[in-house]
Design an enzyme around this catalytic site. Sequence first.
Site, short mmCIF file in Angstrom:
data_model
loop_
_atom_site.label_atom_id
_atom_site.label_comp_id
_atom_site.label_asym_id
_atom_site.label_seq_id
_atom_site.Cartn_x
_atom_site.Cartn_y
_atom_site.Cartn_z
N CYS A 94 0.80 -1.23 0.00
CA CYS A 94 0.00 0.00 0.00
C CYS A 94 0.84 1.29 0.00
CB CYS A 94 -0.99 -0.05 1.15
SG CYS A 94 -2.41 1.01 0.86
N ARG A 128 -12.60 5.98 -1.66
CA ARG A 128 -11.73 5.00 -0.99
C ARG A 128 -12.11 3.60 -1.45
NH1 ARG A 128 -8.16 7.04 2.47
NH2 ARG A 128 -7.29 5.02 2.93
N HIS A 191 -3.40 -5.78 2.64
CA HIS A 191 -3.04 -5.90 4.06
C HIS A 191 -3.68 -7.18 4.58
CE1 HIS A 191 -2.01 -1.55 4.24
NE2 HIS A 191 -3.09 -1.35 3.52
N1 GLN Z 1 -2.36 6.85 1.99
C1 GLN Z 1 -2.47 5.92 0.97
C2 GLN Z 1 -3.85 5.82 0.36
O1 GLN Z 1 -4.86 5.98 1.04
C3 GLN Z 1 -2.00 4.59 1.50
C4 GLN Z 1 -2.99 3.91 2.40
C5 GLN Z 1 -2.47 2.62 2.98
O2 GLN Z 1 -1.27 2.41 3.05
N2 GLN Z 1 -3.38 1.77 3.44
O3 GLN Z 1 -3.92 5.58 -0.83
#
Ligand code: GLN
Length: 239
Positions: A94, A128, A191
């Site tokens: 990520c 998101r 993750h």
């Molecule tokens: N900040 C980044 C995004 O939201 C990475 C998020 C994350 O590592 N889960 O795209």
Amino acid sequence: MSKAIHILQLYPDDMNIYGDHGNVLVLKRRLEWHGYTPIVTEYNVGDAFPKTVDIVIGGGGQDSGQEKIHKDLLKIAPKLRTLAEDGVPMLVVCGLYQLFGKFFQTSKSHRLEGIGILDIETYGSNERLIGNTIATTEEFGDIIGYENHSGQTSLGDSAIPLATVLKGAGNNASNGHEGARHKNVIGTYLHGSVLPKNPLLADFLIETAVVKRYGSFTPHVIDDSFAEKARGVAAQRPR
Ligand code: GLN
């Protein structure tokens, strides 16, 4: 002492969410089961870069965490690039996946230059991408994990997608692929942490590192029945 394998964990203070530290625990334990001695170095902003590195692991983080480590990452980039080109296995998740690419531009239009090991570009968006994810590969079977990112990543011509999405979004909301690969560097949005439920991926990192350091690898038989159960449960979860 059995043969050592040195794991470098990048920025655990700032880049380590949704259980990403579990990836290091899995590598440690599986290395022991395979008959090796894991030695973990945690590298945070300002630390000395270790001399011996066999596997590199990096996790995700908020945009603010990425901003915090960004300068330091650029400083150690030449070392990481040399290791990557030399075939050292790496898993970056990520936030660090994004920064291993060309750039990550936040939704506030702040562009963080990446270290360019992976030919990818990422733009923060107002959407998101969140939820349980399954992405399929030829080499590692189905990779099961959990994603939560606003960044939408597109792959350049020289990037190879890691996987094809079966459930979830992956790199972006439209393309249907997940993660990217260059040599033995694997970037992913997953993750969970990802390695406990994906032992084939964990053993790829281990085997590659061991062969590179010691010339050959004879895997020990590991009882993966708990990992299999976890995979079964996770795969049934709704998006
Ligand atoms: N900040 C980044 C995004 O939201 C990475 C998020 C994350 O590592 N889960 O795209």
